[in-house]
Structures are given as C-alpha cells and as structure tokens.
Design an enzyme around this catalytic site. Structure first.
Site, mmCIF file in Angstrom:
data_model
loop_
_atom_site.group_PDB
_atom_site.id
_atom_site.type_symbol
_atom_site.label_atom_id
_atom_site.label_comp_id
_atom_site.label_asym_id
_atom_site.label_seq_id
_atom_site.Cartn_x
_atom_site.Cartn_y
_atom_site.Cartn_z
ATOM 1 N N LYS A 97 -3.115 7.400 3.351
ATOM 2 C CA LYS A 97 -4.230 8.107 3.501
ATOM 3 C C LYS A 97 -3.626 8.450 4.770
ATOM 4 O O LYS A 97 -4.544 9.107 5.561
ATOM 5 C CB LYS A 97 -5.062 6.848 3.373
ATOM 6 C CG LYS A 97 -5.278 6.355 2.350
ATOM 7 C CD LYS A 97 -6.496 7.577 1.737
ATOM 8 C CE LYS A 97 -6.819 6.324 0.880
ATOM 9 N NZ LYS A 97 -7.990 6.827 -0.119
ATOM 10 N N TYR B 206 0.603 -0.745 0.145
ATOM 11 C CA TYR B 206 0.507 -0.106 0.031
ATOM 12 C C TYR B 206 0.560 1.132 -0.093
ATOM 13 O O TYR B 206 0.827 2.501 -0.790
ATOM 14 C CB TYR B 206 -1.027 0.153 1.232
ATOM 15 C CG TYR B 206 -2.299 0.857 0.672
ATOM 16 C CD1 TYR B 206 -2.812 0.879 -0.664
ATOM 17 C CD2 TYR B 206 -2.724 1.582 1.813
ATOM 18 C CE1 TYR B 206 -4.052 1.234 -0.867
ATOM 19 C CE2 TYR B 206 -3.090 3.170 1.308
ATOM 20 C CZ TYR B 206 -4.455 2.604 1.226
ATOM 21 O OH TYR B 206 -5.304 3.567 0.304
#
Ligand code: 0WE
Length: 262
Positions: free
Chosen positions: A169, A162
């Site tokens: 995020k 990720y």
C-alpha cells in the site's frame, strides 16, 4: 440506499470498476454511489468463480459490460480496455479496488516474507494501478478523467499482521503521486481513498478483525467505524467535478482514526 439525492453529479460519466467480489466489496459501494448519481458502469471480475456474484450486481445497476480480467496478466488488461474502447469509445473514470497477499504473509511476522510473497503482493496490490492507468489514459478524451484506488493506514504506520500489504500500500500511495504527476497534463486526476477497516471478503478470515473494529470504534474521533457507503460517497466526489482541483491525494475516510497520536 442513500436517501439524500444530490444533483446527478455523475450524469454522463462512464467508467470501469475493478475489484467487486460480492455485495460487501468497497468497489461495489463505490459503484452504487456512482450509479445513484447517474454514472454508467463497466465491471470486471478476477476469476470465473466470481462471475456468478458480479454479474447480477452489475445488472442491478444497468451495466452492459461485464468481463473477466485477471489484472496480474498484461494481455488481459489490454484486452479488456480494447473491448471497452469498442463498447464506449472513451471513459471518464476508473475505480481500482484490488489487493492480494498470501494468507500466510498476513499472519506471521513481516520479517519472514518470502521473495515470492513480496513480489505477488506488490504486483497485484500496487503495480496493477499503473498498468490500468496507462491503458485508461488512452481511453480518456480531452476532458480528462479520474482514477481512484483504495488504500489503508497500514501503509503509513505498522498495523500488526498487515505486514507485506502495508509495504504494497505504501508503494501504491507513491504510485498515485507519480501517476498524478505524469497524467496531470491530460487532465487525468489520480487519488486514493484510505478507508478505515470494513467487514468485506478481504477482511474476513483475518484473525482478530472483530477486535480491530472495536479498537477503532473506541479511539476514532467519531467513535464509530466507517461505513462502506461513506467510502462510496468519497469515490463519487473524486469522479465528480467537486474534486476538480485535487490530484495525487490520499484522503482518509476513517472517522478520524489516523489523526490520533495516542
Ligand atoms: O487491504 C486489506 C486486505 C487485503 C488482503 C486481504 C486478504 C485476505 C485473504 C489481501 N490479501 C488477502 N489474502 C487472503 O488470502 N485491508 C485493508 C483489510 C485488512 O486486512 C488486514 C487488516 C485489515 C484492516 C490484515 C491484517 C491486519 C489488518
């Protein structure tokens, strides 16, 4: 389609949805849940190639506002909100479901992220919430409004591959808190939904995604993956008066996966 009818808890609410790419998009599931409870919706699409997917979806929920808007361009953001102002005068909510990182940055090691790759991911996936919130706040009346974004567990803990999206995020979640603090006096609430992994366009082509779904299914307290409809229902909660006392929050809609330590 949900069979349980609530009570039209979004009746009279008008808002704009950013981030529909196709009928699997979480943005689309948010839009559908809101439409089913009476909300009126406006949509944007990022690139011309997406128009032929987004327009029919928008029309299926009686939307009369569908415009192109590349959120990496401030001028396009200003323009779309100017059009929205002449369309409706005021709005009640925004759904922000937008992220992008270069594919190569989601494959190798985070340590290899380039300056340009980092800038792009943070710009598109985090800064755009602030850019949109600033414009949206000007279109919200004295009743205030609700701004919702989508985030992921990779902001909190390391999820293999990720990578820079996790950092983006994390910035997005912090932005939610600072925006909530700034806009609270206007009765504008800002919240994030941290969704468990769902098979969307954004998740496809990510190697090992099927294995991730299996992994979550085995470990999540509810012993299953989250359904896109459940993300939609949470968006409905955040738009509606049911969440009137909630702002700056990141709510996990992940079948409990994130509570587990082992
Ligand atoms: O936030 C996301 C995905 C965001 C995303 C996806 C792509 C794929 C295609 C951002 N940029 C791109 N760029 C592309 O070129 N998710 C929460 C889904 C996701 O993505 C992952 C995941 C999960 C979960 C990537 C690696 C590991 C897990």
């Amino acid at each position: 389609m949900r069979t349980l009818a609530l009570m039209g808890i979004a009746v009279g609410k008008k808002g704009i949805v950013f981030g529909v790419a196709n009928d699997h998009s979480l943005a689309w599931y948010c839009a559908r849940a809101l439409h089913e409870e009476g909300a009126e919706l406006a949509f944007t699409y990022q690139a011309e190639t997406l128009e032929r997917r987004v327009r029919p979806l928008a029309e299926s929920v009686k939307s009369t506002f569908v415009e192109q808007c590349d959120l990496s361009d401030d001028a396009q953001i200003e323009q779309v909100f100017a059009k929205l102002k002449s369309h409706w005068g005021s709005i009640d909510f925004v759904v922000h479901a937008v992220a992008f990182a270069n594919k190569q940055d989601l494959e190798g090691h985070f340590v290899d992220t380039s300056r340009d790759g980092f800038k792009l991911a943070l710009d598109v996936s985090a800064y755009t919430l602030t850019a949109v919130a600033r414009q949206a706040a000007q279109l919200m009346d004295s009743k205030g409004g609700s701004i919702i974004t989508l985030t992921y567990y990779g902001a909190e803990k390391v999820v293999p591959h990720y990578n820079v999206m996790g950092v983006a995020k994390a910035a997005l979640e912090a932005s939610v808190r600072y925006l909530a603090a700034d806009l609270g006096e206007k009765n504008i609430r800002v919240n994030a939904i941290s969704a468990g992994p769902v098979r969307t366009l954004a998740a496809m082509g990510i190697s090992g995604f099927r294995d991730m779904l299996k992994y979550v299914e085995q470990r999540a307290p509810l012993k299953r993956n989250v359904q896109a409809e459940e993300v939609g229902k949470t968006a409905l909660y955040f738009v509606s008066d049911l969440s009137s006392g909630v702002t700056g929050e990141v709510v996990h809609v992940d079948c409990g996966y994130s509570i587990m330590g082992m």
